[in-house]
Design an enzyme around this catalytic site. Structure first.
Site, PDB file in Angstrom:
ATOM      1  N   LYS A  16      87.523  67.192 181.597  1.00 43.23           N
ATOM      2  CA  LYS A  16      88.753  67.880 181.185  1.00 43.23           C
ATOM      3  C   LYS A  16      88.528  68.781 179.971  1.00 43.23           C
ATOM      4  CE  LYS A  16      90.633  64.270 178.198  1.00 43.23           C
ATOM      5  NZ  LYS A  16      90.292  64.944 176.955  1.00 43.23           N
ATOM      6  N   ASP A  17      87.510  68.522 179.175  1.00 43.55           N
ATOM      7  CA  ASP A  17      87.253  69.321 177.977  1.00 43.55           C
ATOM      8  C   ASP A  17      86.255  70.460 178.200  1.00 43.55           C
ATOM      9  OD1 ASP A  17      88.948  67.823 176.366  1.00 43.55           O
ATOM     10  OD2 ASP A  17      87.386  66.395 175.862  1.00 43.55           O
TER      11      ASP A  17
END
Length: 83
Positions: free
Chosen positions: A43-44
């Protein structure tokens, strides 16, 4: 390895003004050969990775309560120390 996003705890992340707070330093370490691989939350990650980097694997989700990260290069890396 602690990144800028991990170290700045006194203000909200958007207020820091940097992009890739959790990945820039990891990418630099990979590029410079300081580390061989990194494990990080998908997600990052940016939508476009820097040249020379790729996603090597995406694992099946496992709840963090089932993970036990150990540093194998210390005297504490054995199950016998666990309660």
């Amino acid at each position: 390895m602690w990144t800028l996003g991990d170290r700045v705890l006194d203000r909200p992340l958007p207020k820091i003004g940097e992009k890739s707070l959790f990945t820039k330093e990891l990418e630099t370490a990979l590029d410079q050969g300081a580390v061989d691989l990194v494990v990080h939350s998908l997600k990052d990650l940016p939508t476009v990775l820097p040249d020379g980097l790729c996603i090597g694997a995406v694992t099946k989700y496992v709840p963090c309560c089932y993970l036990l990260p150990l540093n194998l290069f210390t005297n504490h890396a054995c199950f016998s120390i666990l309660p």
